[in-house]
Design a protein around this motif. Structure first.
Motif, PDB file in Angstrom:
ATOM      1  N   LEU A  94       0.859  -1.419  -0.003  1.00 36.10           N
ATOM      2  CA  LEU A  94      -0.024  -0.081   0.091  1.00 36.10           C
ATOM      3  C   LEU A  94       0.735   1.176  -0.074  1.00 36.10           C
ATOM      4  N   LYS A  95       1.931   1.359   0.913  1.00 35.81           N
ATOM      5  CA  LYS A  95       2.885   2.435   0.801  1.00 35.81           C
ATOM      6  C   LYS A  95       3.546   2.572  -0.566  1.00 35.81           C
ATOM      7  N   GLU A  96       3.932   1.498  -1.344  1.00 35.08           N
ATOM      8  CA  GLU A  96       4.445   1.626  -2.690  1.00 35.08           C
ATOM      9  C   GLU A  96       3.502   2.335  -3.575  1.00 35.08           C
ATOM     10  N   ILE A  97       2.176   1.854  -3.641  1.00 33.91           N
ATOM     11  CA  ILE A  97       0.973   2.422  -4.280  1.00 33.91           C
ATOM     12  C   ILE A  97       0.657   3.865  -4.192  1.00 33.91           C
ATOM     13  N   ASN A  98       0.935   4.234  -2.950  1.00 33.17           N
ATOM     14  CA  ASN A  98       0.666   5.614  -2.395  1.00 33.17           C
ATOM     15  C   ASN A  98       1.558   6.596  -2.866  1.00 33.17           C
ATOM     16  N   ASN A  99       2.954   6.092  -2.783  1.00 34.78           N
ATOM     17  CA  ASN A  99       4.200   6.734  -3.312  1.00 34.78           C
ATOM     18  C   ASN A  99       4.288   7.002  -5.037  1.00 34.78           C
ATOM     19  N   LYS A 100       3.708   5.933  -5.549  1.00 36.29           N
ATOM     20  CA  LYS A 100       3.677   5.890  -7.094  1.00 36.29           C
ATOM     21  C   LYS A 100       2.647   7.005  -7.596  1.00 36.29           C
ATOM     22  N   LEU A 101       1.430   6.900  -6.719  1.00 32.65           N
ATOM     23  CA  LEU A 101       0.156   7.855  -7.184  1.00 32.65           C
ATOM     24  C   LEU A 101       0.727   9.433  -6.560  1.00 32.65           C
ATOM     25  N   ARG A 102       1.493   9.775  -5.702  1.00 34.60           N
ATOM     26  CA  ARG A 102       2.017  10.898  -5.328  1.00 34.60           C
ATOM     27  C   ARG A 102       2.826  11.381  -6.321  1.00 34.60           C
ATOM     28  N   ARG A 103       3.824  10.442  -6.870  1.00 27.74           N
ATOM     29  CA  ARG A 103       4.967  10.962  -7.776  1.00 27.74           C
ATOM     30  C   ARG A 103       4.012  11.227  -9.156  1.00 27.74           C
TER      31      ARG A 103
END
Length: 225
Positions: A94-103
């Motif tokens: 979930l953290k990886e997905i969140n960081n990708k979306l923020r980027r």
């Protein structure tokens, strides 16, 4: 005379099955309570009916968590480790997905573009063009919908005004309202502009020949403009 032996098998009738479950559940809970009081035992019972309804009995001197902890300690196992590891793995994803979306959000705002290759920039440009197209399509749809709504309102207002105008002209011709033409001296003018109807002026000349007071009344003009 004693009761006959009951054959142990699944009760087919749902009502009888539920009644039997309730009676025997209460009997088991009663025995668990007796063990707790008589023997100072720590008893924990968890039951689920065939409909999924939950029932539990726990000795007053202990909690369910303490029972699980003592169970793990006695058997030397950890019931939570596997579940905790799955939770940690899920959190990492979930953290990886969140960081990708923020980027991606920052890049669509023109930020954090330094590490993108030419191919990445081209893909980003295509995504933004597609997004702009969707936004523009939605905007035109909203404009079209609002325009149609306003046109319907204008047509309704024009229809209402036309009906009011017809009623007014009918009343002008009705002798009960005292608005009768006098030797062709009745006038009305209606002007239409910008898609809406407006009554600009009308003039009525009415003569009252049978009313006299201190010299009497003459002809009177009623004007609206």
């Amino acid at each position: 005379m004693g009761r006959g032996k009951i054959e142990i098998k699944r009760i087919e009738n749902p009502t009888n099955r539920q009644v039997t479950y309730s009676k025997r559940r209460n009997g088991i809970f009663k025995k668990a309570q007796e063990l707790t009081v008589l023997c100072d035992a720590k008893v924990s019972l968890i039951m689920f009916s065939n409909t999924g309804k939950f029932h539990e009995y726990i000795s007053p001197t202990i909690t369910t968590k303490k029972v699980y902890d003592q169970y793990q300690k006695t058997l030397g196992i950890d019931l939570w480790s596997t579940h905790y590891e799955r939770m940690q793995e899920n959190l990492r994803k979930l953290k990886e997905i969140n960081n990708k979306l923020r980027r991606e959000i920052r890049q669509r705002m023109g930020e954090d573009l330094g590490d993108l290759s030419l191919e990445d920039l081209h893909r980003l440009e295509q995504k933004m063009d597609a997004s702009v197209g969707l936004v523009r399509e939605r905007k035109y749809h909203v404009i079209k919908t609002q325009t149609e709504t306003y046109r319907k309102k204008v047509r309704n207002l024009e229809e209402q005004h036309g009906n009011l105008l017809l009623n007014f002209e009918a009343k002008c011709e009705d002798p009960h309202y005292g608005l009768v033409e006098n030797d062709g001296d009745y006038e009305s003018a209606v002007a239409f502009a910008n898609g809406a109807s407006n009554l600009y002026a009308f003039r009525l000349h009415q003569t009252h020949s049978n009313l006299h007071h201190d010299g009497g009344y003459g002809s009177h003009d009623l004007r609206l403009a």
